[in-house]
Motif scaffolding. Structure first.
Motif, PDB file in Angstrom:
ATOM      1  N   ILE A 107     -11.454   5.031  -6.255  1.00  0.00           N
ATOM      2  CA  ILE A 107     -11.529   5.931  -7.401  1.00  0.00           C
ATOM      3  C   ILE A 107     -10.642   5.379  -8.507  1.00  0.00           C
ATOM      4  CG2 ILE A 107     -11.995   7.990  -5.989  1.00  0.00           C
ATOM      5  CD1 ILE A 107      -9.067   8.792  -6.370  1.00  0.00           C
ATOM      6  N   PRO A 108     -10.892   5.732  -9.775  1.00  0.00           N
ATOM      7  CA  PRO A 108      -9.982   5.302 -10.834  1.00  0.00           C
ATOM      8  C   PRO A 108      -8.632   5.995 -10.681  1.00  0.00           C
ATOM      9  CG  PRO A 108     -11.621   6.824 -11.697  1.00  0.00           C
ATOM     10  CD  PRO A 108     -12.037   6.501 -10.299  1.00  0.00           C
ATOM     11  N   GLU A 109      -7.576   5.341 -11.121  1.00  0.00           N
ATOM     12  CA  GLU A 109      -6.258   5.940 -10.959  1.00  0.00           C
ATOM     13  C   GLU A 109      -6.136   7.281 -11.678  1.00  0.00           C
ATOM     14  OE1 GLU A 109      -1.565   4.733 -10.836  1.00  0.00           O
ATOM     15  OE2 GLU A 109      -2.788   3.790 -12.390  1.00  0.00           O
ATOM     16  N   SER A 110      -6.911   7.473 -12.730  1.00  0.00           N
ATOM     17  CA  SER A 110      -6.864   8.734 -13.469  1.00  0.00           C
ATOM     18  C   SER A 110      -7.252   9.935 -12.605  1.00  0.00           C
ATOM     19  CB  SER A 110      -7.788   8.665 -14.691  1.00  0.00           C
ATOM     20  OG  SER A 110      -9.140   8.439 -14.287  1.00  0.00           O
ATOM     21  N   LEU A 111      -7.920   9.680 -11.461  1.00  0.00           N
ATOM     22  CA  LEU A 111      -8.331  10.771 -10.572  1.00  0.00           C
ATOM     23  C   LEU A 111      -7.427  10.925  -9.343  1.00  0.00           C
ATOM     24  CD1 LEU A 111     -12.233  10.427 -10.559  1.00  0.00           C
ATOM     25  CD2 LEU A 111     -10.817  12.032 -11.847  1.00  0.00           C
ATOM     26  N   MET A 112      -6.363  10.125  -9.245  1.00  0.00           N
ATOM     27  CA  MET A 112      -5.524  10.191  -8.053  1.00  0.00           C
ATOM     28  C   MET A 112      -4.834  11.547  -7.900  1.00  0.00           C
ATOM     29  SD  MET A 112      -5.878   7.532  -6.168  1.00  0.00           S
ATOM     30  CE  MET A 112      -4.486   7.610  -5.060  1.00  0.00           C
ATOM     31  N   ASP A 113      -4.403  12.153  -9.011  1.00  0.00           N
ATOM     32  CA  ASP A 113      -3.758  13.462  -8.908  1.00  0.00           C
ATOM     33  C   ASP A 113      -4.773  14.542  -8.542  1.00  0.00           C
ATOM     34  OD1 ASP A 113      -1.189  12.495  -9.579  1.00  0.00           O
ATOM     35  OD2 ASP A 113      -1.706  12.522 -11.703  1.00  0.00           O
ATOM     36  N   VAL A 114      -6.011  14.381  -8.992  1.00  0.00           N
ATOM     37  CA  VAL A 114      -7.074  15.294  -8.582  1.00  0.00           C
ATOM     38  C   VAL A 114      -7.352  15.127  -7.097  1.00  0.00           C
ATOM     39  CG1 VAL A 114      -9.473  15.993  -8.961  1.00  0.00           C
ATOM     40  CG2 VAL A 114      -8.095  15.172 -10.885  1.00  0.00           C
ATOM     41  N   CYS A 115      -7.284  13.884  -6.623  1.00  0.00           N
ATOM     42  CA  CYS A 115      -7.476  13.602  -5.200  1.00  0.00           C
ATOM     43  C   CYS A 115      -6.433  14.336  -4.354  1.00  0.00           C
ATOM     44  CB  CYS A 115      -7.401  12.099  -4.968  1.00  0.00           C
ATOM     45  SG  CYS A 115      -7.824  11.580  -3.297  1.00  0.00           S
ATOM     46  N   VAL A 116      -5.218  14.456  -4.876  1.00  0.00           N
ATOM     47  CA  VAL A 116      -4.176  15.204  -4.163  1.00  0.00           C
ATOM     48  C   VAL A 116      -4.637  16.636  -3.899  1.00  0.00           C
ATOM     49  CG1 VAL A 116      -1.823  16.117  -4.276  1.00  0.00           C
ATOM     50  CG2 VAL A 116      -2.291  13.810  -5.090  1.00  0.00           C
ATOM     51  N   SER A 117      -5.196  17.281  -4.927  1.00  0.00           N
ATOM     52  CA  SER A 117      -5.565  18.697  -4.780  1.00  0.00           C
ATOM     53  C   SER A 117      -6.854  18.898  -3.999  1.00  0.00           C
ATOM     54  CB  SER A 117      -5.680  19.368  -6.154  1.00  0.00           C
ATOM     55  OG  SER A 117      -6.772  18.867  -6.890  1.00  0.00           O
ATOM     56  N   VAL A 118      -7.819  17.987  -4.149  1.00  0.00           N
ATOM     57  CA  VAL A 118      -9.121  18.205  -3.507  1.00  0.00           C
ATOM     58  C   VAL A 118      -9.168  17.712  -2.070  1.00  0.00           C
ATOM     59  CG1 VAL A 118     -10.304  16.035  -4.148  1.00  0.00           C
ATOM     60  CG2 VAL A 118     -11.600  18.174  -3.982  1.00  0.00           C
ATOM     61  N   SER A 119      -8.256  16.787  -1.684  1.00  0.00           N
ATOM     62  CA  SER A 119      -8.275  16.308  -0.307  1.00  0.00           C
ATOM     63  C   SER A 119      -6.886  16.193   0.306  1.00  0.00           C
ATOM     64  CB  SER A 119      -8.998  14.957  -0.206  1.00  0.00           C
ATOM     65  OG  SER A 119      -8.342  13.960  -0.964  1.00  0.00           O
ATOM     66  N   GLY A 120      -5.920  15.643  -0.429  1.00  0.00           N
ATOM     67  CA  GLY A 120      -4.595  15.458   0.138  1.00  0.00           C
ATOM     68  C   GLY A 120      -3.943  16.751   0.584  1.00  0.00           C
ATOM     69  N   SER A 121      -3.989  17.763  -0.279  1.00  0.00           N
ATOM     70  CA  SER A 121      -3.373  19.056   0.024  1.00  0.00           C
ATOM     71  C   SER A 121      -4.350  20.085   0.575  1.00  0.00           C
ATOM     72  CB  SER A 121      -2.732  19.629  -1.253  1.00  0.00           C
ATOM     73  OG  SER A 121      -1.682  18.808  -1.716  1.00  0.00           O
ATOM     74  N   SER A 122      -5.628  19.863   0.375  1.00  0.00           N
ATOM     75  CA  SER A 122      -6.616  20.899   0.681  1.00  0.00           C
ATOM     76  C   SER A 122      -6.724  21.310   2.144  1.00  0.00           C
ATOM     77  CB  SER A 122      -8.002  20.503   0.155  1.00  0.00           C
ATOM     78  OG  SER A 122      -8.480  19.351   0.817  1.00  0.00           O
ATOM     79  N   PRO A 123      -6.369  20.462   3.127  1.00  0.00           N
ATOM     80  CA  PRO A 123      -6.387  20.981   4.492  1.00  0.00           C
ATOM     81  C   PRO A 123      -5.566  22.262   4.652  1.00  0.00           C
ATOM     82  CG  PRO A 123      -6.254  18.612   4.577  1.00  0.00           C
ATOM     83  CD  PRO A 123      -6.122  18.991   3.123  1.00  0.00           C
ATOM     84  N   ALA A 124      -4.480  22.384   3.895  1.00  0.00           N
ATOM     85  CA  ALA A 124      -3.673  23.610   3.974  1.00  0.00           C
ATOM     86  C   ALA A 124      -4.488  24.823   3.546  1.00  0.00           C
ATOM     87  CB  ALA A 124      -2.421  23.486   3.107  1.00  0.00           C
ATOM     88  N   TYR A 125      -5.310  24.673   2.484  1.00  0.00           N
ATOM     89  CA  TYR A 125      -6.131  25.810   2.046  1.00  0.00           C
ATOM     90  C   TYR A 125      -7.158  26.168   3.125  1.00  0.00           C
ATOM     91  CZ  TYR A 125      -5.322  22.786  -2.137  1.00  0.00           C
ATOM     92  OH  TYR A 125      -4.840  21.908  -3.061  1.00  0.00           O
ATOM     93  N   VAL A 126      -7.737  25.119   3.726  1.00  0.00           N
ATOM     94  CA  VAL A 126      -8.756  25.347   4.751  1.00  0.00           C
ATOM     95  C   VAL A 126      -8.147  26.028   5.976  1.00  0.00           C
ATOM     96  CG1 VAL A 126     -10.452  24.246   6.254  1.00  0.00           C
ATOM     97  CG2 VAL A 126     -10.128  23.406   3.918  1.00  0.00           C
ATOM     98  N   PHE A 127      -6.939  25.596   6.352  1.00  0.00           N
ATOM     99  CA  PHE A 127      -6.266  26.233   7.485  1.00  0.00           C
ATOM    100  C   PHE A 127      -5.993  27.711   7.190  1.00  0.00           C
ATOM    101  CE2 PHE A 127      -4.343  21.799   8.270  1.00  0.00           C
ATOM    102  CZ  PHE A 127      -5.439  21.414   9.032  1.00  0.00           C
ATOM    103  N   VAL A 169       0.853  -1.186   0.000  1.00  0.00           N
ATOM    104  CA  VAL A 169       0.000   0.000   0.000  1.00  0.00           C
ATOM    105  C   VAL A 169       0.889   1.237   0.000  1.00  0.00           C
ATOM    106  CG1 VAL A 169      -1.833   1.266   1.197  1.00  0.00           C
ATOM    107  CG2 VAL A 169      -1.757  -1.244   1.312  1.00  0.00           C
ATOM    108  N   THR A 170       0.691   2.128  -0.968  1.00  0.00           N
ATOM    109  CA  THR A 170       1.505   3.335  -1.057  1.00  0.00           C
ATOM    110  C   THR A 170       0.664   4.565  -0.743  1.00  0.00           C
ATOM    111  OG1 THR A 170       1.135   3.918  -3.393  1.00  0.00           O
ATOM    112  CG2 THR A 170       2.749   2.186  -2.923  1.00  0.00           C
ATOM    113  N   ILE A 171       1.334   5.614  -0.251  1.00  0.00           N
ATOM    114  CA  ILE A 171       0.616   6.860   0.053  1.00  0.00           C
ATOM    115  C   ILE A 171       1.307   8.062  -0.597  1.00  0.00           C
ATOM    116  CG2 ILE A 171      -0.260   5.942   2.224  1.00  0.00           C
ATOM    117  CD1 ILE A 171       1.757   7.710   3.684  1.00  0.00           C
ATOM    118  N   ALA A 172       2.107   7.810  -1.628  1.00  0.00           N
ATOM    119  CA  ALA A 172       2.902   8.888  -2.246  1.00  0.00           C
ATOM    120  C   ALA A 172       2.214   9.455  -3.478  1.00  0.00           C
ATOM    121  CB  ALA A 172       4.283   8.364  -2.627  1.00  0.00           C
ATOM    122  N   PRO A 173       2.065  10.771  -3.559  1.00  0.00           N
ATOM    123  CA  PRO A 173       1.530  11.377  -4.782  1.00  0.00           C
ATOM    124  C   PRO A 173       2.491  11.165  -5.941  1.00  0.00           C
ATOM    125  CG  PRO A 173       2.397  13.070  -3.322  1.00  0.00           C
ATOM    126  CD  PRO A 173       2.415  11.784  -2.551  1.00  0.00           C
ATOM    127  N   GLY A 174       1.926  11.025  -7.138  1.00  0.00           N
ATOM    128  CA  GLY A 174       2.735  10.958  -8.338  1.00  0.00           C
ATOM    129  C   GLY A 174       3.309   9.599  -8.684  1.00  0.00           C
TER     130      GLY A 174
END
Length: 266
Positions: free
Chosen positions: A160-180, A94-99
């Motif tokens: 989710i399909p792998e084609s959406l994994m990079d979108v997942c980075v922006s909408v959830s993986g990184s988005s806590p920073a925007y919310v903060f 199981v990996t958790i790395a973007p890209g």
């Protein structure tokens, strides 16, 4: 079936996952092993979580049925090179790395390896994470359901399909920073208008928490919920007008698109 779960890297994200697994009785702590290059991280994980720790990545790889690679993306090549000869065909990686795509991972781990790619986020630390998940075709449906169960121990997990994994980075993986940033900006404004700093953070954060809960629990469109707050000629619509004038919505969209592009290039 009970699986032994291993982690290579036991920083904040891994600790959040392990904490969720133990708290929700998904895995006994005696069945969890973690490795890290830093002694301080190992000591913290051992003390706070009560799991077995080691500085040897190969030991973890050899003693895990499900192996989380929870190191930063720039270390994946080195870590995989060190453990690939110790990984068995029946293990689930199981990996958790973007890209790092399933194809990239398969090339380095071996085409016969079972791989699940995920993108969690830091609210996992408080049991409110959300994780996007995809797999290669060697992972069975039952195995995938088990991994989803593990990932659901610290929030929501959704295939989710792998084609959406990079979108997942922006909408959830990184988005806590925007919310903060949004919470901080709201608190700054409240302080400017006279509210004490600690109280301002509490009011702003609770407003965000409650608003998010309304979206999830009512099923209403966010625009409809926004309209419910905006009385004619009132205070809220005036604030919305200024936010739109300053490009609030566009700034969020453009920031997220930049985040997705960056993820694709990792």
């Amino acid at each position: 079936m009970t699986y032994k779960v291993g982690f290579i890297g036991c920083g904040n994200m891994a600790s959040a996952i392990i904490g969720g697994l133990i708290k929700n009785n998904c895995v006994n702590k005696e069945e969890i092993i973690a490795a890290d290059a830093f002694e301080a991280a190992l000591k913290k994980a051992s003390t706070n979580l009560g799991i077995h720790t080691t500085s040897d990545n190969v030991e973890v790889a050899k003693n895990s049925d499900v192996l989380f690679l929870s190191v930063k993306p720039q270390y994946y090549e080195e870590v995989i090179a060190g453990i690939k000869d110790s990984i068995k065909e029946e293990q689930i990686i199981v990996t958790i790395a973007p890209g790092k795509t399933l194809s990239w991972l398969s090339e380095r781990l071996g085409s016969d390896k079972k791989i699940v790619r995920t993108m969690p986020n830091t609210p996992a630390l408080v049991g409110e994470g959300i994780t996007g998940v995809c797999k290669n075709n060697l992972v069975s449906d039952n195995e995938f359901e088990y991994v989803l169960k593990l990932l659901s121990s610290f929030g929501l997990a959704e295939a989710i399909p792998e084609s959406l994994m990079d979108v997942c980075v922006s909408v959830s993986g990184s988005s806590p920073a925007y919310v903060f940033m949004f919470i901080e900006a709201m608190a700054d404004a409240a302080v400017a208008d006279g509210m004490p700093r600690a109280q301002a953070y509490k009011f702003a954060a609770q407003a965000v928490l409650g608003s998010a809960k309304m979206v999830l629990e009512t099923g209403k469109h966010p625009g409809e919920l926004k309209d419910m707050v905006c009385s004619p000629a009132g205070t809220t619509i005036e604030a919305v007008r200024v936010l739109e004038e300053k490009g609030f919505r566009s700034a969020v969209i453009e920031g997220m698109k930049a985040c997705t592009a960056k993820a694709r290039g990792l």
